[in-house]
Design an enzyme around this catalytic site. Structure first.
Site, mmCIF file in Angstrom:
data_model
loop_
_atom_site.group_PDB
_atom_site.id
_atom_site.type_symbol
_atom_site.label_atom_id
_atom_site.label_comp_id
_atom_site.label_asym_id
_atom_site.label_seq_id
_atom_site.Cartn_x
_atom_site.Cartn_y
_atom_site.Cartn_z
ATOM 1 C CE LYS A 100 -81.048 -4.933 -58.506
ATOM 2 N NZ LYS A 100 -82.330 -4.605 -57.831
ATOM 3 N N GLY A 144 -88.379 1.596 -53.660
ATOM 4 C CA GLY A 144 -89.714 1.523 -53.090
ATOM 5 C C GLY A 144 -90.419 3.103 -52.956
ATOM 6 C CB ALA A 200 -84.580 1.397 -57.169
ATOM 7 N N GLY A 201 -87.345 3.332 -57.783
ATOM 8 C CA GLY A 201 -87.877 4.579 -57.779
ATOM 9 C C GLY A 201 -88.958 4.614 -58.578
ATOM 10 C CG ASN A 207 -91.007 -6.137 -56.348
ATOM 11 O OD1 ASN A 207 -90.487 -6.704 -55.675
ATOM 12 N ND2 ASN A 207 -92.272 -6.408 -56.619
ATOM 13 C CB THR A 208 -92.321 -1.076 -54.597
ATOM 14 O OG1 THR A 208 -91.237 -1.724 -54.052
ATOM 15 C CG2 THR A 208 -93.363 -0.598 -53.661
#
Length: 264
Positions: A105, A166, A192-193, A214-215
């Site tokens: 990635k 995040g 993301a987001g 992830n987050t």
């Protein structure tokens, strides 16, 4: 088409049943990392090469012992890279550490405050890496024109952001994400987001092929339970997309027909 067993995600010739990709950072310890990833059902896990021990530090815990590569497909990423040259070096290091693994990635960030991608630098790095034999899943903004450019240059998947990394803000521009998904010939994965399960479901309902997060899992009060919720949301959103939603209407439409009632 209601049989989910035939609904396979294919990336660079590799076939996966799960459309949820998860990161391995930000957990309190390795045990929580493994428990959350198991609950997510993910088959692909992202590894931040510059922040994770893949065997280069013999005196530190090795992620490969917690998430064995014969069980998971690794997706090394270039998190923390702010120029093309550093990103290229990081991918080459990952390939060396992982015995020739070429699926990566790519992300090249523009600044530390927003963590938005530097698209020009990302294009430069992608061109070099593709020529060097890498299979690139590319993190980019939600611009359909740039998504097309990355696809045409040979990236195996396009990964537009939903919102800043995040942030947990969810999908801020649904129309652009839908446009990218509708026109791409390679997998499109929101990256993301995402903040909660409904965000993941919306991404899938828009026609995306998968979601990377992830987050949203690691920063939840109960990461293992949130991982389970995300697994279900991805499945539900994908099934809703395949089923084809009803048309949205401005006015009401009776659930039961009124024509031909006995009192007519």
């Amino acid at each position: 088409m209601n049989d989910t067993n035939d609904d396979i995600l294919e990336i660079a010739g590799r076939r996966f049943h799960s459309r949820l990709l998860v990161g391995t950072g930000k957990y309190k310890d390795m045990a929580e990392t493994r428990a959350a990833i198991d609950a997510s059902g993910a088959e692909i896990v992202t590894i931040a090469v510059r922040r994770t021990n893949l065997g280069q530090n013999s005196d530190e815990p090795n992620i490969m012992e917690v998430l064995p590569p014969d069980r998971f497909t690794y997706l090394p990423n270039t998190a923390g890279c702010y120029d093309a040259e550093t990103a290229v070096r990081t991918c080459r290091l990952a390939r060396e550490l992982l015995d020739g693994h070429d699926l990566v990635k790519l992300e090249v960030l523009g600044d530390e405050k927003t963590l938005f991608p530097d698209v020009i630098a990302t294009l430069k790095a992608a061109e070099t890496l593709i020529a060097d034999g890498f299979q690139i899943m590319v993190y980019t903004n939600d611009d359909p024109i740039m998504a097309r450019e990355f696809e045409q240059m040979g990236c195996v998947a396009v990964m537009p952001l939903a919102a800043p990394i995040g942030s947990g803000l969810g999908i801020r521009n649904k129309l652009n994400i839908r446009t990218i998904a509708e026109n791409a010939k390679v997998p499109v994965l929101v990256d993301a987001g995402v903040g909660t399960a409904s965000d993941a479901a919306i991404a899938m309902e828009l026609g995306c092929d998968g979601v990377l997060m992830n987050t949203a899992i690691a920063a939840a009060k109960d990461p293992v339970l949130m991982a389970s919720a995300m697994k279900k949301a991805i499945q539900a959103g994908r099934e809703a997309y395949r089923a084809g939603r009803m048309p949205a209407r401005r006015y009401a439409s009776a659930s039961s027909p009124v024509d031909g009632l006995f009192f007519d």
